[in-house]
Design an enzyme around this catalytic site. Structure first.
Site, PDB file in Angstrom:
ATOM      1  N   GLY A  55      45.994  47.975  41.572  1.00 38.15           N
ATOM      2  CA  GLY A  55      46.125  47.251  40.087  1.00 38.15           C
ATOM      3  C   GLY A  55      47.028  48.207  39.277  1.00 38.15           C
ATOM      4  O   GLY A  55      47.186  48.155  37.894  1.00 38.15           O
ATOM      5  N   ASP A 111      43.581  50.868  36.289  1.00 41.93           N
ATOM      6  CA  ASP A 111      44.103  49.308  35.400  1.00 41.93           C
ATOM      7  C   ASP A 111      43.493  49.578  34.454  1.00 41.93           C
ATOM      8  O   ASP A 111      43.757  48.882  33.042  1.00 41.93           O
ATOM      9  CB  ASP A 111      44.429  47.837  35.857  1.00 41.93           C
ATOM     10  CG  ASP A 111      43.614  47.548  37.263  1.00 41.93           C
ATOM     11  OD1 ASP A 111      42.478  48.588  37.140  1.00 41.93           O
ATOM     12  OD2 ASP A 111      44.117  46.839  37.880  1.00 41.93           O
ATOM     13  N   ASP A 114      35.922  48.959  34.529  1.00 41.40           N
ATOM     14  CA  ASP A 114      34.720  47.977  34.002  1.00 41.40           C
ATOM     15  C   ASP A 114      33.581  48.723  34.308  1.00 41.40           C
ATOM     16  O   ASP A 114      32.817  49.585  33.530  1.00 41.40           O
ATOM     17  CB  ASP A 114      35.276  47.132  35.266  1.00 41.40           C
ATOM     18  CG  ASP A 114      34.139  45.931  35.033  1.00 41.40           C
ATOM     19  OD1 ASP A 114      33.223  45.492  34.383  1.00 41.40           O
ATOM     20  OD2 ASP A 114      34.374  44.638  35.870  1.00 41.40           O
ATOM     21  N   LYS A 142      36.998  47.972  29.644  1.00 41.55           N
ATOM     22  CA  LYS A 142      36.377  46.943  28.730  1.00 41.55           C
ATOM     23  C   LYS A 142      34.462  47.054  28.051  1.00 41.55           C
ATOM     24  O   LYS A 142      34.067  47.888  29.228  1.00 41.55           O
ATOM     25  CB  LYS A 142      35.801  46.004  30.577  1.00 41.55           C
ATOM     26  CG  LYS A 142      35.567  43.991  29.947  1.00 41.55           C
ATOM     27  CD  LYS A 142      35.326  43.468  31.566  1.00 41.55           C
ATOM     28  CE  LYS A 142      36.790  43.391  31.928  1.00 41.55           C
ATOM     29  NZ  LYS A 142      36.047  42.453  33.165  1.00 41.55           N
ATOM     30  N   PHE A 163      37.243  38.601  31.936  1.00 41.76           N
ATOM     31  CA  PHE A 163      38.592  38.769  32.704  1.00 41.76           C
ATOM     32  C   PHE A 163      39.539  38.289  32.411  1.00 41.76           C
ATOM     33  O   PHE A 163      39.963  37.402  32.077  1.00 41.76           O
ATOM     34  CB  PHE A 163      38.032  37.700  33.464  1.00 41.76           C
ATOM     35  CG  PHE A 163      38.354  38.085  34.990  1.00 41.76           C
ATOM     36  CD1 PHE A 163      38.622  39.267  36.217  1.00 41.76           C
ATOM     37  CD2 PHE A 163      39.546  37.485  35.671  1.00 41.76           C
ATOM     38  CE1 PHE A 163      38.509  39.856  37.407  1.00 41.76           C
ATOM     39  CE2 PHE A 163      40.280  38.117  36.994  1.00 41.76           C
ATOM     40  CZ  PHE A 163      39.530  38.737  37.679  1.00 41.76           C
ATOM     41  N   VAL A 164      40.408  39.541  31.997  1.00 40.98           N
ATOM     42  CA  VAL A 164      41.796  39.475  31.699  1.00 40.98           C
ATOM     43  C   VAL A 164      42.880  40.071  33.143  1.00 40.98           C
ATOM     44  O   VAL A 164      42.362  39.905  34.484  1.00 40.98           O
ATOM     45  CB  VAL A 164      42.220  40.280  30.983  1.00 40.98           C
ATOM     46  CG1 VAL A 164      41.256  40.122  29.626  1.00 40.98           C
ATOM     47  CG2 VAL A 164      41.965  41.767  31.491  1.00 40.98           C
ATOM     48  N   ASP A 170      44.503  41.520  38.428  1.00 39.05           N
ATOM     49  CA  ASP A 170      45.379  39.742  39.481  1.00 39.05           C
ATOM     50  C   ASP A 170      44.293  39.636  39.283  1.00 39.05           C
ATOM     51  O   ASP A 170      42.754  40.141  38.702  1.00 39.05           O
ATOM     52  CB  ASP A 170      45.730  40.046  40.851  1.00 39.05           C
ATOM     53  CG  ASP A 170      44.110  40.543  41.654  1.00 39.05           C
ATOM     54  OD1 ASP A 170      43.681  41.528  40.841  1.00 39.05           O
ATOM     55  OD2 ASP A 170      43.987  40.111  42.533  1.00 39.05           O
ATOM     56  N   ARG A 176      49.708  39.442  38.702  1.00 37.27           N
ATOM     57  CA  ARG A 176      50.262  40.868  37.940  1.00 37.27           C
ATOM     58  C   ARG A 176      51.124  41.002  37.282  1.00 37.27           C
ATOM     59  O   ARG A 176      51.061  41.932  36.923  1.00 37.27           O
ATOM     60  CB  ARG A 176      50.445  41.526  39.440  1.00 37.27           C
ATOM     61  CG  ARG A 176      48.828  41.853  40.484  1.00 37.27           C
ATOM     62  CD  ARG A 176      49.261  42.507  41.479  1.00 37.27           C
ATOM     63  NE  ARG A 176      47.901  43.153  42.215  1.00 37.27           N
ATOM     64  CZ  ARG A 176      46.102  43.367  42.469  1.00 37.27           C
ATOM     65  NH1 ARG A 176      45.963  43.816  41.033  1.00 37.27           N
ATOM     66  NH2 ARG A 176      46.312  43.127  43.309  1.00 37.27           N
TER      67      ARG A 176
HETATM   68  P1  IMP Z   1      35.282  49.054  38.619  1.00 35.23           P
HETATM   69  O1  IMP Z   1      34.953  49.504  40.001  1.00 35.23           O
HETATM   70  O2  IMP Z   1      33.897  47.701  38.051  1.00 35.23           O
HETATM   71  O3  IMP Z   1      35.262  50.040  37.102  1.00 35.23           O
HETATM   72  O4  IMP Z   1      36.725  48.205  38.278  1.00 35.23           O
HETATM   73  C1  IMP Z   1      38.060  48.773  38.325  1.00 35.23           C
HETATM   74  C2  IMP Z   1      38.268  47.837  38.969  1.00 35.23           C
HETATM   75  O5  IMP Z   1      38.028  46.073  38.969  1.00 35.23           O
HETATM   76  C3  IMP Z   1      39.805  47.913  38.669  1.00 35.23           C
HETATM   77  O6  IMP Z   1      39.840  48.464  38.780  1.00 35.23           O
HETATM   78  C4  IMP Z   1      39.997  46.593  38.938  1.00 35.23           C
HETATM   79  O7  IMP Z   1      40.733  46.563  40.122  1.00 35.23           O
HETATM   80  C5  IMP Z   1      39.404  45.505  38.956  1.00 35.23           C
HETATM   81  N1  IMP Z   1      38.823  44.532  38.021  1.00 35.23           N
HETATM   82  C6  IMP Z   1      38.248  44.770  36.640  1.00 35.23           C
HETATM   83  N2  IMP Z   1      37.828  44.106  35.210  1.00 35.23           N
HETATM   84  C7  IMP Z   1      38.735  42.942  35.638  1.00 35.23           C
HETATM   85  C8  IMP Z   1      39.669  42.094  35.331  1.00 35.23           C
HETATM   86  O8  IMP Z   1      39.130  41.832  34.126  1.00 35.23           O
HETATM   87  N3  IMP Z   1      40.401  41.694  35.452  1.00 35.23           N
HETATM   88  C9  IMP Z   1      41.093  41.406  36.690  1.00 35.23           C
HETATM   89  N4  IMP Z   1      40.588  43.276  37.874  1.00 35.23           N
HETATM   90  C10 IMP Z   1      39.812  44.350  37.188  1.00 35.23           C
HETATM   91 MG    MG Z   2      41.437  47.913  41.250  1.00 31.40          MG
END
Ligand code: IMP
Ligand code: MG
Length: 192
Positions: A55, A111, A114, A142, A163-164, A170, A176
């Site tokens: 990402g 990227d 979350d 987010k 979700f973006v 992606d 992407r």
């Molecule tokens: P986390 O581990 O939940 O913080 O998520 C981070 C990873 O989830 C990022 O590196 C992204 O690859 C993916 N991700 C989280 N939210 C989104 C979204 O809205 N769109 C696409 N990928 C996302």
């Molecule tokens: Mg990721």
């Protein structure tokens, strides 16, 4: 180009401007850190940027070209959204992290932040190597209820809990290459 896109959150121009601003913040911090080490921005092998693939690839490609700094890249890959999922399934390291981080200034870039699992995982592993400094940066933060407390030093934009895709992000491996950060029209995505 993509009829399934519902709306644009950030245009190419907004993204480019914000990336330049982030690069300026990073350069200021590195100047301060490297001065403490008695090194300059151009001294060899002090700064390692770690993009979390896949990402972060577009964000990092743009950002590092705004950094007039001698640096190297150390890629790592973390997976948390397998296939056509739009919620995290837990972060798993898919490749080893570089093992030469001791005493270096490390910037991990992703990227989007979350749940925080991805960055928390990578941060914990890097800290074991005792870097001189460790900073975290994301293009998007987010606004979601988060149980894991990870603070990012560099944030491009805060976004609502949606979700973006685009600019490296992606859905099921696609979008992407969209140059803007956009929200998909979920109804238009074929169900599998
Ligand atoms: P986390 O581990 O939940 O913080 O998520 C981070 C990873 O989830 C990022 O590196 C992204 O690859 C993916 N991700 C989280 N939210 C989104 C979204 O809205 N769109 C696409 N990928 C996302
Ligand atoms: Mg990721």
């Amino acid at each position: 180009m993509f009829p399934e896109i519902e709306r644009t959150l950030f245009t190419k121009h907004q993204i480019a401007t914000r990336v330049q601003e982030l690069a300026q913040e990073i350069v200021r911090d590195l100047e301060t850190d490297l001065a403490k080490d008695d090194h300059s921005l151009q001294d060899e092998n002090r700064v390692i940027i770690i993009p979390i693939m896949t990402g972060a690839m577009i964000f990092v490609a743009d950002l590092i070209r705004e950094l007039p700094v001698k640096l190297s890249l150390g890629l790592t890959s973390v997976r948390s959204y397998p296939g056509a999922s739009i919620s995290s399934k837990g972060a798993h390291l898919e490749s080893d992290l570089p093992d030469n981080l001791t005493g270096k200034h490390i910037i991990v870039l992703d990227d989007i932040l979350d749940s925080g699992q991805t960055l928390a995982l990578v941060k914990a592993i890097i800290l074991k190597q005792k870097p001189a400094s460790l900073r975290l940066g994301v293009m998007l933060d987010k606004q979601t209820p988060r149980t894991i407390d990870v603070k990012c030093d560099y944030v491009g934009f805060q976004i609502p809990d949606e979700f973006v895709v685009g600019y490296g992000l992606d859905y099921d491996g696609y979008y992407r290459n969209h140059p803007e950060i956009v929200i998909l029209n979920q109804a238009a995505i074929p169900k599998r």
